[in-house]
Design a protein around this motif. Sequence first.
Motif, PDB file in Angstrom:
ATOM      1  N   VAL A  17      43.380  45.935  50.303  1.00  0.00           N
ATOM      2  CA  VAL A  17      42.514  47.071  49.984  1.00  0.00           C
ATOM      3  C   VAL A  17      41.459  47.190  51.064  1.00  0.00           C
ATOM      4  CG1 VAL A  17      41.022  48.123  48.248  1.00  0.00           C
ATOM      5  CG2 VAL A  17      42.827  46.532  47.532  1.00  0.00           C
ATOM      6  N   GLN A  18      41.246  48.414  51.537  1.00  0.00           N
ATOM      7  CA  GLN A  18      40.186  48.678  52.500  1.00  0.00           C
ATOM      8  C   GLN A  18      39.304  49.780  51.948  1.00  0.00           C
ATOM      9  OE1 GLN A  18      41.408  49.197  56.552  1.00  0.00           O
ATOM     10  NE2 GLN A  18      39.448  50.054  57.165  1.00  0.00           N
ATOM     11  N   GLY A  19      38.006  49.483  51.868  1.00  0.00           N
ATOM     12  CA  GLY A  19      37.040  50.462  51.386  1.00  0.00           C
ATOM     13  C   GLY A  19      35.679  49.822  51.309  1.00  0.00           C
TER      14      GLY A  19
ATOM     15  N   ILE B 250      37.528  44.658  53.564  1.00  0.00           N
ATOM     16  CA  ILE B 250      38.956  44.495  53.301  1.00  0.00           C
ATOM     17  C   ILE B 250      39.088  43.302  52.368  1.00  0.00           C
ATOM     18  CG2 ILE B 250      41.197  43.856  54.267  1.00  0.00           C
ATOM     19  CD1 ILE B 250      40.394  45.183  56.862  1.00  0.00           C
ATOM     20  N   TRP B 251      39.868  43.440  51.340  1.00  0.00           N
ATOM     21  CA  TRP B 251      40.142  42.324  50.453  1.00  0.00           C
ATOM     22  C   TRP B 251      41.555  42.459  49.905  1.00  0.00           C
ATOM     23  CZ3 TRP B 251      37.338  46.510  49.051  1.00  0.00           C
ATOM     24  CH2 TRP B 251      37.650  47.140  47.868  1.00  0.00           C
ATOM     25  N   PHE B 252      41.991  41.422  49.214  1.00  0.00           N
ATOM     26  CA  PHE B 252      43.342  41.385  48.677  1.00  0.00           C
ATOM     27  C   PHE B 252      43.271  41.273  47.167  1.00  0.00           C
ATOM     28  CE2 PHE B 252      43.290  39.840  52.958  1.00  0.00           C
ATOM     29  CZ  PHE B 252      44.333  40.533  53.538  1.00  0.00           C
ATOM     30  N   MET B 253      44.095  42.072  46.491  1.00  0.00           N
ATOM     31  CA  MET B 253      44.091  42.010  45.037  1.00  0.00           C
ATOM     32  C   MET B 253      45.500  41.798  44.518  1.00  0.00           C
ATOM     33  SD  MET B 253      43.403  45.860  43.595  1.00  0.00           S
ATOM     34  CE  MET B 253      44.718  47.056  43.498  1.00  0.00           C
ATOM     35  N   LYS B 254      45.588  41.072  43.425  1.00  0.00           N
ATOM     36  CA  LYS B 254      46.831  40.890  42.690  1.00  0.00           C
ATOM     37  C   LYS B 254      46.600  41.519  41.332  1.00  0.00           C
ATOM     38  CE  LYS B 254      48.119  36.536  44.828  1.00  0.00           C
ATOM     39  NZ  LYS B 254      48.466  35.123  44.590  1.00  0.00           N
TER      40      LYS B 254
ATOM     41  N   GLN C 294      34.586  52.317  39.852  1.00  0.00           N
ATOM     42  CA  GLN C 294      33.681  51.390  40.516  1.00  0.00           C
ATOM     43  C   GLN C 294      33.690  50.016  39.840  1.00  0.00           C
ATOM     44  OE1 GLN C 294      31.898  51.601  43.420  1.00  0.00           O
ATOM     45  NE2 GLN C 294      33.119  53.446  43.695  1.00  0.00           N
ATOM     46  N   THR C 295      33.765  49.996  38.514  1.00  0.00           N
ATOM     47  CA  THR C 295      33.848  48.733  37.778  1.00  0.00           C
ATOM     48  C   THR C 295      35.150  48.020  38.111  1.00  0.00           C
ATOM     49  OG1 THR C 295      32.499  49.634  35.993  1.00  0.00           O
ATOM     50  CG2 THR C 295      33.826  47.687  35.469  1.00  0.00           C
ATOM     51  N   PHE C 296      36.248  48.768  38.144  1.00  0.00           N
ATOM     52  CA  PHE C 296      37.557  48.205  38.492  1.00  0.00           C
ATOM     53  C   PHE C 296      37.515  47.601  39.896  1.00  0.00           C
ATOM     54  CE2 PHE C 296      41.481  49.107  40.892  1.00  0.00           C
ATOM     55  CZ  PHE C 296      42.364  48.254  40.240  1.00  0.00           C
ATOM     56  N   ILE C 297      37.006  48.352  40.866  1.00  0.00           N
ATOM     57  CA  ILE C 297      36.946  47.886  42.257  1.00  0.00           C
ATOM     58  C   ILE C 297      36.080  46.623  42.361  1.00  0.00           C
ATOM     59  CG2 ILE C 297      35.963  48.460  44.536  1.00  0.00           C
ATOM     60  CD1 ILE C 297      38.731  49.629  44.129  1.00  0.00           C
ATOM     61  N   GLN C 298      34.937  46.639  41.707  1.00  0.00           N
ATOM     62  CA  GLN C 298      34.046  45.474  41.786  1.00  0.00           C
ATOM     63  C   GLN C 298      34.697  44.238  41.181  1.00  0.00           C
ATOM     64  OE1 GLN C 298      31.095  45.321  43.564  1.00  0.00           O
ATOM     65  NE2 GLN C 298      31.579  43.174  43.258  1.00  0.00           N
ATOM     66  N   LYS C 299      35.392  44.406  40.063  1.00  0.00           N
ATOM     67  CA  LYS C 299      36.078  43.258  39.447  1.00  0.00           C
ATOM     68  C   LYS C 299      37.179  42.731  40.361  1.00  0.00           C
ATOM     69  CE  LYS C 299      35.140  44.138  34.606  1.00  0.00           C
ATOM     70  NZ  LYS C 299      35.683  44.507  33.294  1.00  0.00           N
ATOM     71  N   GLN C 300      37.885  43.638  41.030  1.00  0.00           N
ATOM     72  CA  GLN C 300      38.942  43.202  41.934  1.00  0.00           C
ATOM     73  C   GLN C 300      38.366  42.456  43.134  1.00  0.00           C
ATOM     74  OE1 GLN C 300      42.167  43.235  41.108  1.00  0.00           O
ATOM     75  NE2 GLN C 300      41.373  44.077  39.209  1.00  0.00           N
TER      76      GLN C 300
ATOM     77  N   ASP D 294      35.572  40.763  43.097  1.00  0.00           N
ATOM     78  CA  ASP D 294      35.093  39.484  42.567  1.00  0.00           C
ATOM     79  C   ASP D 294      36.244  38.489  42.390  1.00  0.00           C
ATOM     80  OD1 ASP D 294      32.557  40.576  42.527  1.00  0.00           O
ATOM     81  OD2 ASP D 294      32.542  40.912  40.353  1.00  0.00           O
ATOM     82  N   LEU D 295      37.419  38.983  42.019  1.00  0.00           N
ATOM     83  CA  LEU D 295      38.582  38.119  41.810  1.00  0.00           C
ATOM     84  C   LEU D 295      39.275  37.742  43.120  1.00  0.00           C
ATOM     85  CD1 LEU D 295      40.171  39.877  38.699  1.00  0.00           C
ATOM     86  CD2 LEU D 295      39.020  37.650  38.744  1.00  0.00           C
ATOM     87  N   SER D 296      39.005  38.469  44.164  1.00  0.00           N
ATOM     88  CA  SER D 296      39.647  38.231  45.448  1.00  0.00           C
ATOM     89  C   SER D 296      39.138  36.942  46.080  1.00  0.00           C
ATOM     90  CB  SER D 296      39.379  39.405  46.395  1.00  0.00           C
ATOM     91  OG  SER D 296      39.955  39.159  47.652  1.00  0.00           O
ATOM     92  N   HIS D 297      40.049  36.231  46.716  1.00  0.00           N
ATOM     93  CA  HIS D 297      39.656  35.004  47.402  1.00  0.00           C
ATOM     94  C   HIS D 297      39.141  35.287  48.811  1.00  0.00           C
ATOM     95  CE1 HIS D 297      41.210  32.512  44.239  1.00  0.00           C
ATOM     96  NE2 HIS D 297      42.311  33.215  44.247  1.00  0.00           N
ATOM     97  N   VAL D 298      39.505  36.430  49.371  1.00  0.00           N
ATOM     98  CA  VAL D 298      39.135  36.741  50.744  1.00  0.00           C
ATOM     99  C   VAL D 298      38.566  38.162  50.793  1.00  0.00           C
ATOM    100  CG1 VAL D 298      39.954  36.976  53.113  1.00  0.00           C
ATOM    101  CG2 VAL D 298      41.009  35.299  51.601  1.00  0.00           C
TER     102      VAL D 298
END
Length: 152
Positions: free
Chosen positions: A56-58, A62-66, A130-136, A138-142
Motif C-alpha cells: 500500500v502506498q499513501g 509504503i506499508w504491507f497489509m494482509k 481512515q480508521t481502516f487504513i490506520q488499523k492496517q 498499525d498491524l503492518s510490520h514494515v
Amino acid sequence: MSSQDIGIKSINEIESPIFSFLSSKKKKPKRSIQIYQFELIGIQTSQKFATYEFKVQGDSKIWFMKIRYSTLDILNEKLQRISSDKLPFPPKKFIGNMCPSHIEMRSKAILNYLNKIGSDQEICQSTAFQTFIQKQKDLSHVVFELDKLDFI
C-alpha cells in the motif's frame, strides 16, 4: 496638493469587504489530495480462508497489509452507506470459494476494488476508510516513510 490632502484613499487603504481581496497577500493553503495505491503481492491460503497480501502506498508512506475477504466485506458495508456510487466489491461465494481459480479471480477483483476506493476522495476522507487504513498501518510490520528514504 496630493490625493492624501483631499481625502482620497488608495484601494489598499479602503476597508471594504469588496476591496479586501485586492490587498490580501495571503495565499490559501493548497488542499492535499490523498490517494492510496494498492498492489497485490501474494495470496496465502489455509483450509478455511485466503489471506490477500498488498503493498500500500499513501499518506507519504509504503506499508504491507494482509487481509481477509471478510474484513474487506465489513469495510465495504460501511463505505456503501457513504458512497454515491456502487462500489465494485466481489460478491460472496459459499461453495467453491477456496478453489484456486476462484481465489485468483477474487484477488483481482479485490485489487480493483481497493484501487477504486483508494482513488475516491469522498471515501478516502471518510472516518470508516481512515480508521481502516490506520488499523492496517498499525498491524503492518514494515512502514516506510517516503520523504525519509534515501535513494542515493
